[in-house]
Design a protein around this motif. Structure first.
Motif, short mmCIF file in Angstrom:
data_model
loop_
_atom_site.label_atom_id
_atom_site.label_comp_id
_atom_site.label_asym_id
_atom_site.label_seq_id
_atom_site.Cartn_x
_atom_site.Cartn_y
_atom_site.Cartn_z
N GLY A 145 65.14 55.76 72.66
CA GLY A 145 64.08 56.00 71.57
C GLY A 145 63.42 57.06 71.91
N ILE A 146 62.73 57.39 70.77
CA ILE A 146 61.39 58.54 70.82
C ILE A 146 60.23 57.87 70.18
N TYR A 147 59.23 57.80 71.09
CA TYR A 147 58.19 57.13 70.86
C TYR A 147 57.03 58.00 71.01
N MET A 148 55.87 57.60 70.04
CA MET A 148 54.41 58.57 69.80
C MET A 148 53.43 57.54 70.30
N ALA A 149 52.57 57.88 71.08
CA ALA A 149 51.54 56.94 71.44
C ALA A 149 50.08 57.79 71.70
N ALA A 150 48.91 57.29 71.56
CA ALA A 150 47.80 58.08 71.87
C ALA A 150 47.24 57.52 72.91
N SER A 151 46.61 58.12 74.01
CA SER A 151 45.81 57.56 75.19
C SER A 151 45.22 58.84 76.01
N ASN A 152 44.52 58.44 76.87
CA ASN A 152 43.81 59.43 77.56
C ASN A 152 44.67 60.14 78.59
N ASP A 153 44.49 61.58 78.83
CA ASP A 153 45.31 62.22 80.03
C ASP A 153 44.73 62.04 81.28
N ALA A 154 45.15 62.73 82.26
CA ALA A 154 44.88 62.63 83.43
C ALA A 154 43.14 62.90 83.98
N GLN A 155 42.89 63.71 82.79
CA GLN A 155 41.25 64.28 82.84
C GLN A 155 40.51 63.54 81.79
N GLY A 156 41.01 62.38 81.19
CA GLY A 156 40.22 61.65 80.46
C GLY A 156 40.06 61.84 78.96
N GLN A 157 40.81 63.05 78.77
CA GLN A 157 40.90 63.62 77.29
C GLN A 157 41.75 62.74 76.54
N PRO A 158 41.50 62.49 75.28
CA PRO A 158 42.38 62.13 74.06
C PRO A 158 43.43 62.83 73.93
N THR A 159 44.77 62.16 73.94
CA THR A 159 46.17 63.07 73.99
C THR A 159 46.93 62.20 73.25
N ALA A 160 48.00 62.83 72.52
CA ALA A 160 48.80 62.41 71.91
C ALA A 160 50.26 62.53 72.61
N TRP A 161 51.02 61.59 72.89
CA TRP A 161 52.17 61.72 73.67
C TRP A 161 53.48 61.51 72.96
N MET A 162 54.55 62.21 73.30
CA MET A 162 55.65 62.03 72.56
C MET A 162 56.81 61.67 73.84
N ARG A 163 57.31 60.38 73.90
CA ARG A 163 58.06 59.85 75.06
C ARG A 163 59.65 59.62 74.48
N MET A 164 60.27 60.58 75.30
CA MET A 164 61.78 60.33 75.07
C MET A 164 62.08 59.23 76.18
N ALA A 165 62.65 58.10 75.81
CA ALA A 165 63.00 57.27 76.79
C ALA A 165 64.54 57.04 76.87
N PHE A 166 65.10 57.22 78.09
CA PHE A 166 66.57 57.02 78.36
C PHE A 166 66.82 55.65 79.26
N CYS A 167 67.83 54.79 78.96
CA CYS A 167 68.19 53.90 79.68
C CYS A 167 69.41 54.22 80.44
N GLY A 168 69.64 53.49 81.61
CA GLY A 168 70.99 53.73 82.10
C GLY A 168 71.03 52.97 83.70
N HIS A 169 71.50 53.35 84.50
CA HIS A 169 71.61 52.81 85.82
C HIS A 169 71.03 53.47 87.02
N ALA A 170 70.91 52.78 88.14
CA ALA A 170 70.05 53.66 89.25
C ALA A 170 70.71 53.26 90.77
N SER A 171 70.96 54.30 91.44
CA SER A 171 71.54 53.94 92.84
C SER A 171 70.67 53.13 93.63
N GLU A 172 70.97 52.93 94.68
CA GLU A 172 70.12 52.10 95.57
C GLU A 172 68.98 53.09 96.15
N THR A 173 67.84 52.67 96.54
CA THR A 173 66.58 53.29 97.32
C THR A 173 67.42 54.33 98.47
#
Length: 160
Positions: free
Chosen positions: A70-98
């Motif tokens: 999905g594509i998601y929107m949220a608001a939270s502070n960035d690394a410097q503590g500033q209010p930021t709007a975030w758009m996240r593109m999330a993918f699902c799938g498989h992962a190899s061994e570490t």
């Protein structure tokens, strides 16, 4: 002053195996937090490439996307503590061994498998409300074909 609103784009990998999800524990300005492997989309990369890169950097595992979650929107502070709007593109799938020889990204303490119940119970430690939302959507079977993410080849060229 006419300021244009520009959300920050992030990509995320939602990886499930045998009923548990792979999260990372990371240092943030707000302390130690849990997140799905995620980070900023970099110039010149597609969203899928970004999710694969972030998963490798943060977990030491090669991520193979199978669907757009999905594509998601949220608001939270960035690394410097500033209010930021975030758009996240999330993918699902498989992962190899570490890959034990691969160092994790700076700030990542560890990659950890957690059950949905553990993830739900730890919401006060999530980096974003999108962590639990993405896991819930995955458990509900939400999936979009990877072809839903269309990239014009000119978009892959870094801006001048």
């Amino acid at each position: 002053m006419n300021t244009r609103w520009k959300p920050s784009v992030t990509v995320a990998a939602v990886i499930e195996h045998d009923g548990s999800y792979l999260l990372v524990e990371e240092h943030t300005a707000d302390g130690l937090r849990l997140n799905t492997p995620a980070g900023h989309l970099e110039p010149g990369e597609s969203p899928m490439e970004g999710a694969v890169r972030e998963a490798l950097e943060e977990t030491g595992r090669v991520f193979s996307p199978t669907a757009l979650l999905g594509i998601y929107m949220a608001a939270s502070n960035d690394a410097q503590g500033q209010p930021t709007a975030w758009m996240r593109m999330a993918f699902c799938g498989h992962a190899s061994e570490t890959d034990p020889a691969r160092a994790l990204d700076e700030g990542i303490v560890r990659a950890i498998w957690m059950t949905p119940a553990e993830i739900e119970a730890s919401q006060d430690r999530h980096r974003s409300p999108l962590v639990w939302r993405c896991v819930q959507d995955h458990m509900e079977g939400k999936r979009f074909d990877l072809s839903a993410v269309v990239m014009d080849s000119s978009a892959l060229k870094p801006p001048l």
